[in-house]
Design a protein around this motif. Structure first.
Motif, PDB file in Angstrom:
ATOM      1  N   MET A 223       0.843  -1.178   0.000  1.00 38.16           N
ATOM      2  CA  MET A 223       0.000   0.000   0.000  1.00 38.16           C
ATOM      3  C   MET A 223       0.891   1.244   0.000  1.00 38.16           C
ATOM      4  N   LYS A 224       0.568   2.190  -0.844  1.00 43.31           N
ATOM      5  CA  LYS A 224       1.354   3.408  -0.959  1.00 43.31           C
ATOM      6  C   LYS A 224       1.009   4.377   0.170  1.00 43.31           C
ATOM      7  N   SER A 225       2.043   5.050   0.650  1.00 43.02           N
ATOM      8  CA  SER A 225       1.864   6.072   1.663  1.00 43.02           C
ATOM      9  C   SER A 225       1.343   7.345   0.999  1.00 43.02           C
ATOM     10  N   LYS A 226       0.466   8.062   1.686  1.00 45.65           N
ATOM     11  CA  LYS A 226      -0.081   9.308   1.142  1.00 45.65           C
ATOM     12  C   LYS A 226       0.914  10.456   1.214  1.00 45.65           C
ATOM     13  N   THR A 227       1.775  10.408   2.208  1.00 46.18           N
ATOM     14  CA  THR A 227       2.787  11.451   2.344  1.00 46.18           C
ATOM     15  C   THR A 227       4.138  10.797   2.595  1.00 46.18           C
ATOM     16  N   ALA A 228       5.160  11.545   2.309  1.00 50.24           N
ATOM     17  CA  ALA A 228       6.518  11.051   2.529  1.00 50.24           C
ATOM     18  C   ALA A 228       6.855  11.105   4.014  1.00 50.24           C
ATOM     19  N   ALA A 229       7.763  10.257   4.404  1.00 53.93           N
ATOM     20  CA  ALA A 229       8.244  10.281   5.788  1.00 53.93           C
ATOM     21  C   ALA A 229       8.936  11.606   6.045  1.00 53.93           C
ATOM     22  N   PRO A 230       8.914  12.077   7.270  1.00 57.19           N
ATOM     23  CA  PRO A 230       9.587  13.343   7.558  1.00 57.19           C
ATOM     24  C   PRO A 230      11.087  13.239   7.296  1.00 57.19           C
ATOM     25  N   ALA A 231      11.662  14.351   6.930  1.00 64.83           N
ATOM     26  CA  ALA A 231      13.105  14.408   6.696  1.00 64.83           C
ATOM     27  C   ALA A 231      13.842  14.211   8.014  1.00 64.83           C
ATOM     28  N   ARG A 232      15.065  13.737   7.916  1.00 64.71           N
ATOM     29  CA  ARG A 232      15.886  13.609   9.117  1.00 64.71           C
ATOM     30  C   ARG A 232      16.165  15.007   9.674  1.00 64.71           C
ATOM     31  N   VAL A 233      16.240  15.078  10.984  1.00 62.78           N
ATOM     32  CA  VAL A 233      16.601  16.359  11.591  1.00 62.78           C
ATOM     33  C   VAL A 233      18.115  16.469  11.622  1.00 62.78           C
ATOM     34  N   SER A 234      18.583  17.673  11.729  1.00 63.09           N
ATOM     35  CA  SER A 234      20.027  17.916  11.749  1.00 63.09           C
ATOM     36  C   SER A 234      20.627  17.426  13.070  1.00 63.09           C
ATOM     37  N   VAL A 235      21.932  17.235  13.040  1.00 65.94           N
ATOM     38  CA  VAL A 235      22.638  16.844  14.257  1.00 65.94           C
ATOM     39  C   VAL A 235      22.457  17.931  15.317  1.00 65.94           C
ATOM     40  N   SER A 236      22.485  19.182  14.897  1.00 68.60           N
ATOM     41  CA  SER A 236      22.280  20.294  15.824  1.00 68.60           C
ATOM     42  C   SER A 236      20.923  20.181  16.520  1.00 68.60           C
ATOM     43  N   GLU A 237      19.891  19.853  15.761  1.00 67.86           N
ATOM     44  CA  GLU A 237      18.544  19.699  16.331  1.00 67.86           C
ATOM     45  C   GLU A 237      18.517  18.571  17.363  1.00 67.86           C
ATOM     46  N   VAL A 238      19.172  17.482  17.048  1.00 67.30           N
ATOM     47  CA  VAL A 238      19.253  16.349  17.978  1.00 67.30           C
ATOM     48  C   VAL A 238      19.963  16.775  19.259  1.00 67.30           C
ATOM     49  N   VAL A 239      21.080  17.466  19.108  1.00 68.16           N
ATOM     50  CA  VAL A 239      21.863  17.885  20.271  1.00 68.16           C
ATOM     51  C   VAL A 239      21.068  18.842  21.153  1.00 68.16           C
ATOM     52  N   TRP A 240      20.418  19.845  20.556  1.00 70.38           N
ATOM     53  CA  TRP A 240      19.658  20.803  21.355  1.00 70.38           C
ATOM     54  C   TRP A 240      18.437  20.156  22.010  1.00 70.38           C
ATOM     55  N   SER A 241      17.807  19.211  21.330  1.00 71.14           N
ATOM     56  CA  SER A 241      16.697  18.467  21.938  1.00 71.14           C
ATOM     57  C   SER A 241      17.191  17.665  23.139  1.00 71.14           C
ATOM     58  N   TRP A 242      18.349  17.049  22.978  1.00 71.81           N
ATOM     59  CA  TRP A 242      18.949  16.254  24.054  1.00 71.81           C
ATOM     60  C   TRP A 242      19.299  17.137  25.247  1.00 71.81           C
ATOM     61  N   ILE A 243      19.937  18.271  24.972  1.00 71.88           N
ATOM     62  CA  ILE A 243      20.319  19.194  26.048  1.00 71.88           C
ATOM     63  C   ILE A 243      19.078  19.676  26.789  1.00 71.88           C
ATOM     64  N   GLY A 244      18.055  20.078  26.055  1.00 66.42           N
ATOM     65  CA  GLY A 244      16.831  20.553  26.695  1.00 66.42           C
ATOM     66  C   GLY A 244      16.196  19.495  27.564  1.00 66.42           C
ATOM     67  N   ALA A 245      16.046  18.287  27.034  1.00 67.87           N
ATOM     68  CA  ALA A 245      15.442  17.206  27.815  1.00 67.87           C
ATOM     69  C   ALA A 245      16.276  16.882  29.048  1.00 67.87           C
ATOM     70  N   LEU A 246      17.581  16.820  28.880  1.00 68.08           N
ATOM     71  CA  LEU A 246      18.461  16.546  30.017  1.00 68.08           C
ATOM     72  C   LEU A 246      18.287  17.593  31.107  1.00 68.08           C
ATOM     73  N   LEU A 247      18.369  18.859  30.731  1.00 65.40           N
ATOM     74  CA  LEU A 247      18.288  19.939  31.722  1.00 65.40           C
ATOM     75  C   LEU A 247      16.894  20.094  32.311  1.00 65.40           C
TER      76      LEU A 247
END
Length: 172
Positions: free
Chosen positions: A1-25
């Motif tokens: 079955m075909k997906s109606k929309t594409a999967a979201p793009a990967r987030v940048s390493v910077s986005e991952v790092v800032w998300s991690w820092i925020g969650a940690l703190l």
């Protein structure tokens, strides 16, 4: 079955790092207060639903579900609903638990404060045990409200440090 929309793009390493820092703190702040300041007082300021809030307010900062109105309102309203359901139906936990979650979802929709972790906050009020039950409606203030405010303060700081991130999208 075909997906109606594409999967979201990967987030940048910077986005991952800032998300991690925020969650940690953010989780560190509520955990520190809970285990080092409130320990032995009968209060807690950390609840399981804050883990899911961290995903939203540090990792999905543009989502309507992650905005301050939703974070604070969703937790406080859901806590009040959960405590009420427990008080009214504690002899019928099989009913109190789903009633709390379903009602929390409905009220969050009606008040434009939909925050998925709020469903868990309402459920914790019902199934949380003696420590949570002894808090009664104070549960809506500490831990639900105060913990969410602490995490919001961290989100306001951390999410606005990098130039490519801005939080919140709106307040009300």
């Amino acid at each position: 079955m075909k997906s109606k929309t594409a999967a979201p793009a990967r987030v940048s390493v910077s986005e991952v790092v800032w998300s991690w820092i925020g969650a940690l703190l953010g989780i560190m702040a509520v955990a520190y207060i809970s285990y080092n300041i409130l320990d032995g007082t009968g209060f807690t300021i950390i609840i399981g639903s804050f883990g899911a809030s961290a995903v939203l307010i540090y990792g999905a900062i543009k989502s309507p579900l992650a905005q301050p109105r939703n974070l604070i309102g969703g937790h406080i309203l859901s806590a009040i609903i959960g405590v009420t359901c427990y008080k009214l139906f504690h002899n019928h936990m099989w009913f109190a638990a789903p009633l709390a979650v379903a009602t929390a979802i409905a009220v969050m929709h009606l008040t434009r404060t939909l925050h998925p972790p709020g469903g868990a906050t309402s459920l914790i009020a019902v199934i949380g045990g003696k420590t949570i039950h002894d808090l009664g409606y104070v549960y809506a203030i500490v831990p639900a409200g105060a913990g969410a405010v602490i995490m919001l303060i961290v989100a306001l700081i951390v999410n606005n440090i990098p130039k490519n991130r801005s939080y919140p999208e709106y307040w009300f």
